[in-house]
Design a protein around this motif. Structure first.
Motif, PDB file in Angstrom:
ATOM      1  N   UNK A   2      -4.897  93.641 -30.167  1.00 19.07           N
ATOM      2  CA  UNK A   2      -6.224  93.152 -30.548  1.00 19.07           C
ATOM      3  C   UNK A   2      -7.183  93.362 -29.388  1.00 19.07           C
ATOM      4  N   UNK A   3      -8.178  94.223 -29.601  1.00 23.06           N
ATOM      5  CA  UNK A   3      -9.164  94.525 -28.588  1.00 23.06           C
ATOM      6  C   UNK A   3     -10.480  94.858 -29.277  1.00 23.06           C
ATOM      7  N   UNK A   4     -11.542  94.920 -28.508  1.00 21.26           N
ATOM      8  CA  UNK A   4     -12.888  95.066 -29.059  1.00 21.26           C
ATOM      9  C   UNK A   4     -13.661  96.098 -28.258  1.00 21.26           C
ATOM     10  N   UNK A   5     -14.608  96.749 -28.896  1.00 23.81           N
ATOM     11  CA  UNK A   5     -15.514  97.661 -28.195  1.00 23.81           C
ATOM     12  C   UNK A   5     -16.910  97.083 -28.290  1.00 23.81           C
ATOM     13  N   UNK A   6     -17.525  96.926 -27.129  1.00 25.56           N
ATOM     14  CA  UNK A   6     -18.886  96.400 -27.040  1.00 25.56           C
ATOM     15  C   UNK A   6     -19.771  97.396 -26.319  1.00 25.56           C
ATOM     16  N   UNK A   7     -21.063  97.190 -26.441  1.00 21.92           N
ATOM     17  CA  UNK A   7     -22.042  98.011 -25.729  1.00 21.92           C
ATOM     18  C   UNK A   7     -22.283  97.425 -24.344  1.00 21.92           C
ATOM     19  N   UNK A   8     -22.359  98.287 -23.353  1.00 20.70           N
ATOM     20  CA  UNK A   8     -22.692  97.838 -21.996  1.00 20.70           C
ATOM     21  C   UNK A   8     -24.144  97.363 -21.962  1.00 20.70           C
TER      22      UNK A   8
END
Length: 76
Positions: free
Chosen positions: A39-45
């Motif tokens: 379980x992991x997520x991608x976010x915007x810097x």
């Protein structure tokens, strides 16, 4: 706006399976480096609210703890 699956997978590969968070507000110094696991997520810097910067260079892979810390700060 959300990142396409292709960018999410590339961010995971770049991260080598470890969290890329560098935020000092998340109670770690330097890079988090927690194992991303299943379980992991991608976010915007940089915020996507003010731009359409849905690019690989603006993405970061985050562990669950750093993702939750961003939610608590209202930075999603």
């Amino acid at each position: 706006m959300e990142f396409p699956e292709s960018i999410k997978l590339e961010a995971f590969r770049r991260a080598a399976g470890k969290c890329e968070c560098h935020r000092t507000t998340h109670h770690h110094s330097g890079r988090c480096n927690a194992v991303l696991g299943t379980q992991w997520y991608v976010h915007a810097k940089r915020s996507l609210r003010n731009s359409d910067d849905v690019t690989f260079t603006n993405s970061e892979a985050l562990c669950t703890a750093c993702h939750k810390a961003r939610q608590m700060l209202g930075v999603i």
